[in-house]
Motif scaffolding. Structure first.
Motif, PDB file in Angstrom:
ATOM      1  N   TRP A 128      -3.822   4.284 -18.515  1.00  0.00           N
ATOM      2  CA  TRP A 128      -5.101   4.008 -17.883  1.00  0.00           C
ATOM      3  C   TRP A 128      -5.023   2.967 -16.772  1.00  0.00           C
ATOM      4  O   TRP A 128      -5.782   3.026 -15.812  1.00  0.00           O
ATOM      5  N   VAL A 129      -4.114   1.985 -16.901  1.00  0.00           N
ATOM      6  CA  VAL A 129      -4.095   0.874 -15.941  1.00  0.00           C
ATOM      7  C   VAL A 129      -2.679   0.629 -15.427  1.00  0.00           C
ATOM      8  O   VAL A 129      -1.685   0.971 -16.075  1.00  0.00           O
ATOM      9  N   LEU A 130      -2.615  -0.013 -14.253  1.00  0.00           N
ATOM     10  CA  LEU A 130      -1.346  -0.399 -13.662  1.00  0.00           C
ATOM     11  C   LEU A 130      -0.862  -1.720 -14.253  1.00  0.00           C
ATOM     12  O   LEU A 130      -1.666  -2.621 -14.524  1.00  0.00           O
ATOM     13  N   ASP A 131       0.439  -1.837 -14.429  1.00  0.00           N
ATOM     14  CA  ASP A 131       1.025  -3.097 -14.882  1.00  0.00           C
ATOM     15  C   ASP A 131       1.308  -3.987 -13.679  1.00  0.00           C
ATOM     16  O   ASP A 131       1.887  -3.538 -12.681  1.00  0.00           O
ATOM     17  N   ASP A 132       0.898  -5.233 -13.765  1.00  0.00           N
ATOM     18  CA  ASP A 132       1.224  -6.221 -12.723  1.00  0.00           C
ATOM     19  C   ASP A 132       0.900  -5.698 -11.322  1.00  0.00           C
ATOM     20  O   ASP A 132       1.756  -5.649 -10.437  1.00  0.00           O
ATOM     21  N   PHE A 133      -0.335  -5.305 -11.121  1.00  0.00           N
ATOM     22  CA  PHE A 133      -0.755  -4.732  -9.836  1.00  0.00           C
ATOM     23  C   PHE A 133      -0.638  -5.771  -8.716  1.00  0.00           C
ATOM     24  O   PHE A 133      -1.219  -6.853  -8.791  1.00  0.00           O
ATOM     25  N   SER A 134       0.124  -5.429  -7.684  1.00  0.00           N
ATOM     26  CA  SER A 134       0.293  -6.280  -6.514  1.00  0.00           C
ATOM     27  C   SER A 134       0.064  -5.429  -5.277  1.00  0.00           C
ATOM     28  O   SER A 134       0.952  -4.666  -4.869  1.00  0.00           O
ATOM     29  N   PRO A 135      -1.116  -5.494  -4.673  1.00  0.00           N
ATOM     30  CA  PRO A 135      -1.442  -4.607  -3.554  1.00  0.00           C
ATOM     31  C   PRO A 135      -0.435  -4.645  -2.413  1.00  0.00           C
ATOM     32  O   PRO A 135      -0.035  -3.605  -1.884  1.00  0.00           O
ATOM     33  N   SER A 136       0.000  -5.834  -2.030  1.00  0.00           N
ATOM     34  CA  SER A 136       0.906  -5.922  -0.888  1.00  0.00           C
ATOM     35  C   SER A 136       2.261  -5.306  -1.187  1.00  0.00           C
ATOM     36  O   SER A 136       2.936  -4.796  -0.283  1.00  0.00           O
ATOM     37  N   ALA A 137       2.677  -5.332  -2.434  1.00  0.00           N
ATOM     38  CA  ALA A 137       3.961  -4.743  -2.807  1.00  0.00           C
ATOM     39  C   ALA A 137       3.844  -3.243  -3.074  1.00  0.00           C
ATOM     40  O   ALA A 137       4.773  -2.478  -2.809  1.00  0.00           O
ATOM     41  N   MET A 138       2.709  -2.825  -3.608  1.00  0.00           N
ATOM     42  CA  MET A 138       2.569  -1.434  -4.032  1.00  0.00           C
ATOM     43  C   MET A 138       2.082  -0.511  -2.922  1.00  0.00           C
ATOM     44  O   MET A 138       2.493   0.645  -2.829  1.00  0.00           O
ATOM     45  N   LEU A 139       1.177  -1.004  -2.070  1.00  0.00           N
ATOM     46  CA  LEU A 139       0.560  -0.154  -1.061  1.00  0.00           C
ATOM     47  C   LEU A 139       1.360  -0.175   0.241  1.00  0.00           C
ATOM     48  O   LEU A 139       1.483  -1.228   0.873  1.00  0.00           O
ATOM     49  N   PRO A 140       1.890   0.967   0.670  1.00  0.00           N
ATOM     50  CA  PRO A 140       2.569   1.016   1.963  1.00  0.00           C
ATOM     51  C   PRO A 140       1.584   0.711   3.095  1.00  0.00           C
ATOM     52  O   PRO A 140       0.401   1.064   3.015  1.00  0.00           O
ATOM     53  N   SER A 141       2.046   0.056   4.105  1.00  0.00           N
ATOM     54  CA  SER A 141       1.191  -0.302   5.237  1.00  0.00           C
ATOM     55  C   SER A 141       0.603   0.944   5.887  1.00  0.00           C
ATOM     56  O   SER A 141       1.317   1.911   6.187  1.00  0.00           O
ATOM     57  N   GLY A 142      -0.697   0.921   6.096  1.00  0.00           N
ATOM     58  CA  GLY A 142      -1.363   2.032   6.767  1.00  0.00           C
ATOM     59  C   GLY A 142      -1.681   3.219   5.894  1.00  0.00           C
ATOM     60  O   GLY A 142      -2.170   4.241   6.370  1.00  0.00           O
ATOM     61  N   VAL A 143      -1.427   3.102   4.586  1.00  0.00           N
ATOM     62  CA  VAL A 143      -1.744   4.173   3.644  1.00  0.00           C
ATOM     63  C   VAL A 143      -3.003   3.787   2.875  1.00  0.00           C
ATOM     64  O   VAL A 143      -3.165   2.638   2.461  1.00  0.00           O
ATOM     65  N   TYR A 144      -3.894   4.758   2.670  1.00  0.00           N
ATOM     66  CA  TYR A 144      -5.197   4.485   2.066  1.00  0.00           C
ATOM     67  C   TYR A 144      -5.249   5.023   0.638  1.00  0.00           C
ATOM     68  O   TYR A 144      -4.831   6.148   0.365  1.00  0.00           O
ATOM     69  N   LEU A 145      -5.767   4.197  -0.259  1.00  0.00           N
ATOM     70  CA  LEU A 145      -5.885   4.555  -1.670  1.00  0.00           C
ATOM     71  C   LEU A 145      -7.352   4.619  -2.058  1.00  0.00           C
ATOM     72  O   LEU A 145      -8.119   3.698  -1.794  1.00  0.00           O
ATOM     73  N   THR A 146      -7.744   5.732  -2.664  1.00  0.00           N
ATOM     74  CA  THR A 146      -9.128   5.892  -3.110  1.00  0.00           C
ATOM     75  C   THR A 146      -9.120   6.589  -4.467  1.00  0.00           C
ATOM     76  O   THR A 146      -8.065   6.859  -5.041  1.00  0.00           O
ATOM     77  N   THR A 147     -10.295   6.851  -4.973  1.00  0.00           N
ATOM     78  CA  THR A 147     -10.421   7.525  -6.264  1.00  0.00           C
ATOM     79  C   THR A 147     -11.554   8.525  -6.205  1.00  0.00           C
ATOM     80  O   THR A 147     -12.293   8.598  -5.212  1.00  0.00           O
ATOM     81  N   TYR A 148     -11.668   9.318  -7.266  1.00  0.00           N
ATOM     82  CA  TYR A 148     -12.800  10.233  -7.383  1.00  0.00           C
ATOM     83  C   TYR A 148     -13.289  10.202  -8.820  1.00  0.00           C
ATOM     84  O   TYR A 148     -12.502  10.332  -9.761  1.00  0.00           O
TER      85      TYR A 148
END
Length: 329
Positions: free
Chosen positions: A252-272
């Motif tokens: 259900w959840v991410l472990d140790d969520f770190s946006p700057s480390a996990m999200l590639p630059s210029g890529v968008y994350l959303t949900t539905y």
């Protein structure tokens, strides 16, 4: 005017447990008031959220409860006059199977605001498969991902029912679809449902995906969930979008969520997230006709209400290779 019986068959969950915790019982048919619609159910689809409720993982659910977040059937009564008796309808969400009794029965009582008339003559097997599966696939593709003709789409968790539906819809709308599966034996299933390419998912697909598609994908539909989200993000091209819309992986959840480390630059994350409003806006008639005519292929595996325990075992084991639909005579 068809008479409404006093009692109905229903699959009742008295306490969390395995598939065998679902008990087929006689229950009173609920009595509708103004603003409510009593539906005589002919078919309903099974959903993984119901498996989680059965396991005791859905908060605030009181037992005993008739599960089922969707149903298709005909209007047995609508005291407020919203629908004529006999109208073919579908319903989904809004608290079904959680706050109040849902679709695992011969009748269900729901607010009129979440009932949608269906005109397509597609048969109960198809109509029972559509409400939750198709509104999730449609909404994720066109509301969250804003999928366009000619774009490359990756469906992570492609052999799930929503994954198969998404591939069928996206391919029909002119996208190039790549689906993943943990089993090589499901490649034909995925291709028959609309995928032009299949990637075997061993838990990490980013390297293989980038090898085949160096520029990455315009859009990614993540249905496995938190377990593979970080890996899936590596497959998205700059300016692309990833939408997470499932938890097939059970995490259900991410472990140790770190946006700057996990999200590639210029890529968008959303949900539905599924909503009644989104369901009411989904073109069920159009989709039903496309499936009925064979233009879009969505595999369906059927059971009877008396087989609800076995149907849940199949869902637990992820062996259906399509949408599970329970038919009620």
């Amino acid at each position: 005017m068809a008479s409404i019986p006093k009692m109905m068959r229903a699959a009742v969950l008295h306490s969390p447990g395995g598939p065998e915790a679902l008990k087929l019982e006689q229950r009173p048919v609920p009595k509708p008031e103004k603003g409510q619609v009593l539906i005589r159910i002919h078919a309903f689809g099974l959903n993984r959220s119901e498996m989680f409720t059965r396991q005791g993982l859905s908060p605030d659910v009181e037992f005993p409860r008739i599960l089922g977040i969707e149903a298709a059937g005909v209007v047995a009564a609508a005291p407020g006059g919203e629908f004529p008796e006999g109208t073919v309808v579908a319903t989904v969400m809004g608290g079904m199977g959680r706050r109040f009794d849902g679709g695992y029965a011969e009748f269900t009582l729901v607010p009129a605001s979440q009932v949608k008339a269906v005109e397509a003559d597609a048969g109960w097997e198809i109509l029972g498969a559509l409400p939750e599966m198709m509104q999730t696939a449609w909404g994720a593709l066109f509301s969250s991902l804003r999928l366009e003709k000619g774009e490359k789409l990756l469906v992570r968790g492609g052999s799930s029912s929503v994954g198969l539906a998404a591939a069928a819809i996206a391919s029909h709308h002119g996208a190039f679809v790549v689906s993943t599966s943990r089993s090589q034996s499901r490649e034909k299933l995925l291709r028959d449902s609309g995928a032009q390419d299949v990637i075997l998912d061993n838990g990490s697909i980013a390297d293989e995906a980038r090898k085949r598609y160096p520029d990455g994908f315009d859009k990614v539909l993540e249905l496995v969930g938190a377990a593979t989200l970080t890996d899936s993000l590596k497959t998205v091209k700059k300016g692309g979008i990833l939408c997470t819309a499932g938890i097939v992986g059970g995490k259900w959840v991410l472990d140790d969520f770190s946006p700057s480390a996990m999200l590639p630059s210029g890529v968008y994350l959303t949900t539905y997230g599924s909503t009644v409003k989104a369901f009411m806006e989904t073109p069920l008639d159009e989709i039903a006709r496309l499936i009925k005519s064979g233009v879009m292929r969505v595999p369906i595996k059927t059971f009877r209400l008396s087989e609800i325990v076995e149907a849940h075992r199949v869902m637990d084991g992820s062996t259906a290779e399509g949408k599970i639909v329970v038919l009620i005579d």
